[in-house]
Design a protein around this motif. Structure first.
Motif, PDB file in Angstrom:
ATOM      1  N   ALA A   1      -7.587  65.524  54.134  1.00 29.58           N
ATOM      2  CA  ALA A   1      -6.235  65.562  54.130  1.00 29.58           C
ATOM      3  C   ALA A   1      -5.551  66.817  54.713  1.00 29.58           C
ATOM      4  N   GLY A   2      -6.178  67.777  54.741  1.00 24.32           N
ATOM      5  CA  GLY A   2      -5.736  69.145  55.381  1.00 24.32           C
ATOM      6  C   GLY A   2      -5.740  68.850  56.843  1.00 24.32           C
ATOM      7  N   ALA A   3      -6.566  68.431  57.497  1.00 23.02           N
ATOM      8  CA  ALA A   3      -6.778  68.360  59.019  1.00 23.02           C
ATOM      9  C   ALA A   3      -5.712  67.004  59.271  1.00 23.02           C
ATOM     10  N   SER A   4      -5.471  66.037  58.376  1.00 25.55           N
ATOM     11  CA  SER A   4      -4.710  65.093  58.809  1.00 25.55           C
ATOM     12  C   SER A   4      -3.285  65.482  58.601  1.00 25.55           C
ATOM     13  N   GLY A   5      -2.986  66.284  57.654  1.00 27.35           N
ATOM     14  CA  GLY A   5      -1.653  66.684  57.444  1.00 27.35           C
ATOM     15  C   GLY A   5      -1.142  67.675  58.630  1.00 27.35           C
ATOM     16  N   VAL A   6      -2.089  68.366  58.952  1.00 26.00           N
ATOM     17  CA  VAL A   6      -1.729  69.158  60.024  1.00 26.00           C
ATOM     18  C   VAL A   6      -1.439  68.536  61.374  1.00 26.00           C
ATOM     19  N   SER A   7      -2.085  67.393  61.672  1.00 24.76           N
ATOM     20  CA  SER A   7      -2.123  66.470  62.674  1.00 24.76           C
ATOM     21  C   SER A   7      -0.784  65.871  62.662  1.00 24.76           C
ATOM     22  N   LEU A   8      -0.365  65.061  61.473  1.00 24.85           N
ATOM     23  CA  LEU A   8       1.003  64.494  61.276  1.00 24.85           C
ATOM     24  C   LEU A   8       2.204  65.362  61.662  1.00 24.85           C
ATOM     25  N   LEU A   9       2.018  66.875  61.153  1.00 19.44           N
ATOM     26  CA  LEU A   9       3.099  67.558  61.336  1.00 19.44           C
ATOM     27  C   LEU A   9       3.410  67.875  62.607  1.00 19.44           C
ATOM     28  N   SER A  10       2.134  67.776  63.607  1.00 21.97           N
ATOM     29  CA  SER A  10       2.476  68.184  65.068  1.00 21.97           C
ATOM     30  C   SER A  10       2.700  66.836  65.792  1.00 21.97           C
ATOM     31  N   ASN A  11       2.712  65.693  65.050  1.00 23.30           N
ATOM     32  CA  ASN A  11       3.116  64.516  65.975  1.00 23.30           C
ATOM     33  C   ASN A  11       4.284  63.554  65.250  1.00 23.30           C
ATOM     34  N   TRP A  12       5.017  64.384  64.623  1.00 23.28           N
ATOM     35  CA  TRP A  12       6.002  63.843  63.578  1.00 23.28           C
ATOM     36  C   TRP A  12       6.916  62.776  64.582  1.00 23.28           C
TER      37      TRP A  12
ATOM     38  N   ASN B   1      -3.137  57.582  68.508  1.00 27.80           N
ATOM     39  CA  ASN B   1      -3.989  58.386  67.869  1.00 27.80           C
ATOM     40  C   ASN B   1      -3.331  58.900  66.404  1.00 27.80           C
ATOM     41  N   THR B   2      -1.853  59.029  66.491  1.00 28.42           N
ATOM     42  CA  THR B   2      -1.235  59.116  65.172  1.00 28.42           C
ATOM     43  C   THR B   2      -1.349  58.209  64.161  1.00 28.42           C
ATOM     44  N   PHE B   3      -1.411  56.809  64.694  1.00 29.53           N
ATOM     45  CA  PHE B   3      -1.562  55.840  63.778  1.00 29.53           C
ATOM     46  C   PHE B   3      -3.038  55.885  63.194  1.00 29.53           C
ATOM     47  N   LYS B   4      -4.048  56.401  63.833  1.00 31.74           N
ATOM     48  CA  LYS B   4      -5.455  56.614  63.547  1.00 31.74           C
ATOM     49  C   LYS B   4      -5.465  57.674  62.068  1.00 31.74           C
ATOM     50  N   VAL B   5      -4.719  58.719  62.353  1.00 33.44           N
ATOM     51  CA  VAL B   5      -4.458  59.728  61.289  1.00 33.44           C
ATOM     52  C   VAL B   5      -3.785  59.057  60.040  1.00 33.44           C
ATOM     53  N   VAL B   6      -2.766  58.200  60.226  1.00 35.36           N
ATOM     54  CA  VAL B   6      -2.312  57.566  59.359  1.00 35.36           C
ATOM     55  C   VAL B   6      -3.002  56.843  58.473  1.00 35.36           C
ATOM     56  N   ILE B   7      -3.856  56.040  59.012  1.00 36.17           N
ATOM     57  CA  ILE B   7      -4.717  54.882  58.237  1.00 36.17           C
ATOM     58  C   ILE B   7      -5.931  55.785  57.651  1.00 36.17           C
ATOM     59  N   GLN B   8      -6.047  56.947  58.363  1.00 31.94           N
ATOM     60  CA  GLN B   8      -7.249  57.801  57.409  1.00 31.94           C
ATOM     61  C   GLN B   8      -6.524  58.395  56.224  1.00 31.94           C
ATOM     62  N   LEU B   9      -5.278  58.706  56.416  1.00 33.18           N
ATOM     63  CA  LEU B   9      -4.811  58.971  55.118  1.00 33.18           C
ATOM     64  C   LEU B   9      -4.650  57.834  53.876  1.00 33.18           C
TER      65      LEU B   9
ATOM     66  N   PHE C   1     -20.225  64.024  45.273  1.00 35.40           N
ATOM     67  CA  PHE C   1     -19.775  64.903  45.824  1.00 35.40           C
ATOM     68  C   PHE C   1     -19.220  65.101  47.303  1.00 35.40           C
ATOM     69  N   THR C   2     -19.984  64.231  47.949  1.00 32.93           N
ATOM     70  CA  THR C   2     -19.319  63.989  49.405  1.00 32.93           C
ATOM     71  C   THR C   2     -17.973  63.369  49.387  1.00 32.93           C
ATOM     72  N   PHE C   3     -17.615  62.432  48.519  1.00 32.75           N
ATOM     73  CA  PHE C   3     -16.234  61.882  48.515  1.00 32.75           C
ATOM     74  C   PHE C   3     -15.407  63.024  48.030  1.00 32.75           C
ATOM     75  N   ILE C   4     -15.667  63.874  46.929  1.00 35.86           N
ATOM     76  CA  ILE C   4     -14.739  64.734  46.266  1.00 35.86           C
ATOM     77  C   ILE C   4     -14.506  65.715  47.328  1.00 35.86           C
ATOM     78  N   MET C   5     -15.563  66.316  48.187  1.00 37.43           N
ATOM     79  CA  MET C   5     -15.422  67.338  49.331  1.00 37.43           C
ATOM     80  C   MET C   5     -14.320  66.772  50.491  1.00 37.43           C
ATOM     81  N   ALA C   6     -14.715  65.584  50.636  1.00 40.75           N
ATOM     82  CA  ALA C   6     -13.772  64.807  51.855  1.00 40.75           C
ATOM     83  C   ALA C   6     -12.397  64.787  51.790  1.00 40.75           C
ATOM     84  N   VAL C   7     -11.827  64.778  50.452  1.00 43.23           N
ATOM     85  CA  VAL C   7     -10.452  64.710  50.292  1.00 43.23           C
ATOM     86  C   VAL C   7      -9.588  66.087  50.846  1.00 43.23           C
TER      87      VAL C   7
END
Length: 277
Positions: free
Chosen positions: A209-220, A51-59, A199-205
């Motif tokens: 990025a926030g959700a992925s960043g939080v996930s990575l910090l908790s799974n470092w 699951n951490t790998f999937k967050v990494v590739i999403q980044l 607008f979709t792509f701009i909002m997605a970042v």
């Protein structure tokens, strides 16, 4: 780590990059490619590391959006050269409009994140999300204004930004597709498909990025030397394929619109149903 395992990382990164921002649901494709075929958790040793790998590739995919829209983000943050339009506060997409679009899904995501993770990531819920999302996309193409009032992202109003943000809440359901939901909401409010996609792509970042960043910090703790090559190769693969996909998608979306993607999703539902049931 063996070459065949790195090839799996490339394939998973490719699937992420090709599907994350197209309105086809990256979740549905990962179910097929990873859960049914490549099984990254067997390579990486556990569900947590996979699951951490999937967050990494999403980044990696998110970085591709930043590269494509780099000038736009520089402008939104007020770091670029001021144009007369920007100086007057007119004729340009504003950061506050992006924030307005992010608020609804951001609030619901914070409130229901644990519930979604624990209860909605099943094959049944993904199929439901894929199917209902397809219906929304077909509805959007059939009932959107024939002549869009908004042809560029700089013409978007706060009301349209909020409407798109509200529709984006549907994408919290796995399989629904963030881009499918927000683009549908955008074209129904009078945006062209290209303006809605931008607008979709701009909002997605920021939200991704926030959700992925939080996930990575908790799974470092899962970033070990054993799996790091797998993570790096997957990240690079996702970035490159997302870069290609985004540029191609933006070039064709005004011509082909959403219905072809909706039909593809319905076929995907049928394939997944036959495989699982």
């Amino acid at each position: 780590m063996e070459i065949i395992e790195l090839v799996k990382a490339i394939i998973l990164g490719m699937v992420e990059g090709l599907t994350e921002f197209a309105p086809v649901s990256s979740t549905g494709h990962m179910v097929i490619v990873d859960d049914l075929w490549l099984k990254s958790k067997e390579v990486l040793g556990s569900d947590d590391v996979a699951n951490t790998f999937k967050v990494v590739i999403q980044l990696g995919s998110i970085l591709a959006v930043v590269v494509v829209f780099r000038n736009r983000f520089i402008d939104l943050l007020g770091l670029g050269k001021k144009t007369p339009e920007a100086s007057n506060g007119e004729g340009r997409l504003k950061l506050t409009q992006v924030i307005v679009g992010l608020i609804p899904a951001g609030i619901l995501g914070l409130l229901f994140d644990d519930y979604i993770d624990e209860n909605l990531f099943t094959i049944e819920t993904v199929l439901i999300g894929l199917l209902i999302g397809s219906v929304l996309m077909i509805f959007a193409d059939l009932f959107a204004p024939k002549k869009p009032r908004v042809t560029t992202v700089d013409q978007i109003t706060y009301r349209q930004a909020l409407t798109v943000g509200l529709v984006q809440c549907l994408s919290l359901w796995p399989g629904f597709s963030r881009s499918g939901a927000t683009m549908s909401g955008g074209v129904l409010t009078g945006m062209s498909h290209r303006a809605a996609a931008d607008f979709t792509f701009i909002m997605a970042v920021p939200i991704m990025a926030g959700a992925s960043g939080v996930s990575l910090l908790s799974n470092w703790q899962y970033f070990t030397m054993d799996v790091l090559p797998f993570f790096i190769v997957g990240f690079i693969s996702a970035f490159l394929f997302a870069l290609i996909t985004i540029k191609f998608f933006l070039r064709i979306i005004d011509r082909i619109k959403l219905i072809p993607f909706a039909i593809y999703r319905i076929v995907l539902v049928a394939v997944l149903y036959l495989i699982y049931f």
